[in-house]
Design an enzyme around this catalytic site. Sequence first.
Site, PDB file in Angstrom:
ATOM      1  N   CYS A   1       0.826  -1.227   0.000  1.00  0.00           N
ATOM      2  CA  CYS A   1       0.000   0.000   0.000  1.00  0.00           C
ATOM      3  C   CYS A   1       0.852   1.266   0.000  1.00  0.00           C
ATOM      4  O   CYS A   1       0.372   2.335  -0.373  1.00  0.00           O
ATOM      5  CB  CYS A   1      -0.954   0.001   1.189  1.00  0.00           C
ATOM      6  SG  CYS A   1      -2.117  -1.365   1.115  1.00  0.00           S
TER       7      CYS A   1
ATOM      8  N   HIS B   1      -3.268   7.549   1.675  1.00  0.00           N
ATOM      9  CA  HIS B   1      -3.672   6.206   1.235  1.00  0.00           C
ATOM     10  C   HIS B   1      -5.096   5.984   1.743  1.00  0.00           C
ATOM     11  O   HIS B   1      -5.419   6.314   2.890  1.00  0.00           O
ATOM     12  CB  HIS B   1      -2.719   5.169   1.824  1.00  0.00           C
ATOM     13  CG  HIS B   1      -3.183   3.762   1.620  1.00  0.00           C
ATOM     14  ND1 HIS B   1      -3.646   3.306   0.411  1.00  0.00           N
ATOM     15  CD2 HIS B   1      -3.273   2.707   2.492  1.00  0.00           C
ATOM     16  CE1 HIS B   1      -3.996   2.031   0.538  1.00  0.00           C
ATOM     17  NE2 HIS B   1      -3.786   1.651   1.786  1.00  0.00           N
TER      18      HIS B   1
ATOM     19  N   ASN C   1     -10.092   0.088  -0.650  1.00  0.00           N
ATOM     20  CA  ASN C   1      -8.632   0.140  -0.546  1.00  0.00           C
ATOM     21  C   ASN C   1      -8.033  -0.459  -1.824  1.00  0.00           C
ATOM     22  O   ASN C   1      -8.117  -1.663  -2.045  1.00  0.00           O
ATOM     23  CB  ASN C   1      -8.203  -0.656   0.693  1.00  0.00           C
ATOM     24  CG  ASN C   1      -6.701  -0.616   0.927  1.00  0.00           C
ATOM     25  OD1 ASN C   1      -5.934  -0.212   0.048  1.00  0.00           O
ATOM     26  ND2 ASN C   1      -6.284  -1.043   2.093  1.00  0.00           N
TER      27      ASN C   1
HETATM   28  O1  UT7 Z   1      -3.972  -0.753   3.267  1.00  0.00           O
HETATM   29  C1  UT7 Z   1      -3.051  -1.421   4.049  1.00  0.00           C
HETATM   30  C2  UT7 Z   1      -3.203  -1.090   5.469  1.00  0.00           C
HETATM   31  N1  UT7 Z   1      -4.425  -1.644   5.980  1.00  0.00           N
HETATM   32  C3  UT7 Z   1      -5.142  -0.915   6.804  1.00  0.00           C
HETATM   33  O2  UT7 Z   1      -4.837   0.232   7.047  1.00  0.00           O
HETATM   34  C4  UT7 Z   1      -6.314  -1.576   7.484  1.00  0.00           C
HETATM   35  C5  UT7 Z   1      -6.272  -1.250   8.945  1.00  0.00           C
HETATM   36  N2  UT7 Z   1      -7.361  -1.824   9.697  1.00  0.00           N
HETATM   37  C6  UT7 Z   1      -8.653  -1.461   9.542  1.00  0.00           C
HETATM   38  O3  UT7 Z   1      -8.978  -0.682   8.659  1.00  0.00           O
HETATM   39  C7  UT7 Z   1      -9.651  -2.002  10.512  1.00  0.00           C
HETATM   40  O4  UT7 Z   1      -8.978  -2.665  11.544  1.00  0.00           O
HETATM   41  C8  UT7 Z   1     -10.712  -2.936   9.880  1.00  0.00           C
HETATM   42  C9  UT7 Z   1     -11.677  -2.159   9.016  1.00  0.00           C
HETATM   43  C10 UT7 Z   1     -10.000  -4.010   9.072  1.00  0.00           C
HETATM   44  C11 UT7 Z   1     -11.529  -3.610  10.971  1.00  0.00           C
HETATM   45  O5  UT7 Z   1     -12.109  -2.645  11.826  1.00  0.00           O
HETATM   46  P1  UT7 Z   1     -11.976  -2.818  13.430  1.00  0.00           P
HETATM   47  O6  UT7 Z   1     -12.748  -1.743  14.030  1.00  0.00           O
HETATM   48  O7  UT7 Z   1     -10.498  -2.875  13.737  1.00  0.00           O
HETATM   49  O8  UT7 Z   1     -12.701  -4.186  13.661  1.00  0.00           O
HETATM   50  P2  UT7 Z   1     -12.110  -5.511  14.332  1.00  0.00           P
HETATM   51  O9  UT7 Z   1     -11.137  -6.174  13.418  1.00  0.00           O
HETATM   52  O10 UT7 Z   1     -11.664  -5.174  15.700  1.00  0.00           O
HETATM   53  O11 UT7 Z   1     -13.414  -6.397  14.369  1.00  0.00           O
HETATM   54  C12 UT7 Z   1     -14.543  -6.016  15.153  1.00  0.00           C
HETATM   55  C13 UT7 Z   1     -15.601  -7.098  15.017  1.00  0.00           C
HETATM   56  C14 UT7 Z   1     -15.071  -8.517  15.183  1.00  0.00           C
HETATM   57  O12 UT7 Z   1     -16.012  -9.234  15.935  1.00  0.00           O
HETATM   58  P3  UT7 Z   1     -15.764  -9.512  17.497  1.00  0.00           P
HETATM   59  O13 UT7 Z   1     -14.454 -10.285  17.539  1.00  0.00           O
HETATM   60  O14 UT7 Z   1     -15.645  -8.162  18.126  1.00  0.00           O
HETATM   61  O15 UT7 Z   1     -16.962 -10.288  17.869  1.00  0.00           O
HETATM   62  C15 UT7 Z   1     -15.025  -9.047  13.784  1.00  0.00           C
HETATM   63  O16 UT7 Z   1     -15.216 -10.454  13.732  1.00  0.00           O
HETATM   64  O17 UT7 Z   1     -16.181  -7.051  13.707  1.00  0.00           O
HETATM   65  C16 UT7 Z   1     -16.193  -8.359  13.145  1.00  0.00           C
HETATM   66  N3  UT7 Z   1     -16.075  -8.249  11.697  1.00  0.00           N
HETATM   67  C17 UT7 Z   1     -17.123  -8.051  10.876  1.00  0.00           C
HETATM   68  N4  UT7 Z   1     -18.431  -7.941  11.118  1.00  0.00           N
HETATM   69  C18 UT7 Z   1     -19.244  -7.739  10.081  1.00  0.00           C
HETATM   70  C19 UT7 Z   1     -14.934  -8.270  10.945  1.00  0.00           C
HETATM   71  N5  UT7 Z   1     -15.258  -8.102   9.638  1.00  0.00           N
HETATM   72  C20 UT7 Z   1     -16.597  -7.965   9.577  1.00  0.00           C
HETATM   73  C21 UT7 Z   1     -17.494  -7.755   8.518  1.00  0.00           C
HETATM   74  N6  UT7 Z   1     -18.814  -7.645   8.818  1.00  0.00           N
HETATM   75  N7  UT7 Z   1     -17.102  -7.634   7.235  1.00  0.00           N
END
Ligand code: UT7
Length: 323
Positions: free
Chosen positions: A114, A250, A280
Amino acid sequence: MTIRAVAIGVGHYLPERVVENSEFEKTLDTSDEWIKSRSGIERRHFAAEGEYTSDLAVAAAKNALQDAGISADDIDAIIVATSTADNTFPSAATMVQAKLGMHNGFAFDVQAVCAGFVYALSNANALILSGQAKRVLVIGAETFSRLMDWEDRSTCVLFGDGAGALIIEAQEGSGANTDRGILATDLNSDGRYKDLLYVDGGVATQNTGHLRMEGREVFRHAIDKLAKTAHTALASAGLGNEDVDWIVPHQANLRIIKGTAQKMKVPMDRVVVTVQDHGNTSAASIPLALSVGKERGQIKTGDLVVTEAIGGGLAWGSVVIRW
Ligand code: UT7
């Protein structure tokens, strides 16, 4: 006399197919509401069958050449930032060179995921400052849809396909930070974090593999590292956050974009945001945002633009450009 690498043309291309968040609701335990609120993404483009990264790159390059009013023969070098080249080799850049009908100069890929476009632009700037090239076509192009595990809801809803291209040209400047062109760059990586974001395939497995990401952990690193690299690049140009006209970040996550702008004390109306429409697109996201930002009338000649990106590696960096 100081040589500066000045932006003379920009363009982009997005595949025709638009996929709204709601499409994922049919096959995954997810919702438009979750995707929008956690990432800011509303839709993304996916390449058609038989449409590859080099095709997207060529379309973006043609638009940038038209914007600059020059032809492929006027270009000395092509750098393509990508992690999704059509084949393991040759480079996507040489494929673009052939498809543009350019038979001179040289072409190569840069792979910093990225952060790839920031790395490619910094290298293009170095080619110009060292006199090895006068005009460089710098492209970010990706088809991340081909790396998705469609059963992994935590990643497959986040990425999209697209390409952006920027042409930079050697011009004489005064040496002051009021010059047009690239004023400073800052690149960083820390391979200890390689397991936070990677593809589980390649020559080791003899298949392409799928993207794997510890999203929360990448998020934890992002805002601090992005604000710091932007600050470092600005400071090395003798500039500060207060001088910034546009942050062109980005486009991975709206919460990261907002958090970084807040840390830099730059209001959101000075940030080019496209993540809602593109998702992304990895190395393509910054040149796409530069092109869209110019098209919208946001980025104008003389504006101070700061690009910043972080991704797999981890690799991150920033380029400061007076447009
Ligand atoms: O481009 C390269 C660099 N990449 C990035 O910059 C990405 C950086 N990370 C992010 O953008 C975020 O961490 C995400 C968008 C990937 C995720 O957001 P988050 O607020 O960090 O969510 P999380 O991973 O902590 O997940 C929260 C909950 C989880 O459930 P539990 O464990 O709290 O019960 C996940 O299982 O959301 C759940 N979850 C979803 N729910 C519905 C994960 N993906 C989904 C989904 N739909 N698609």
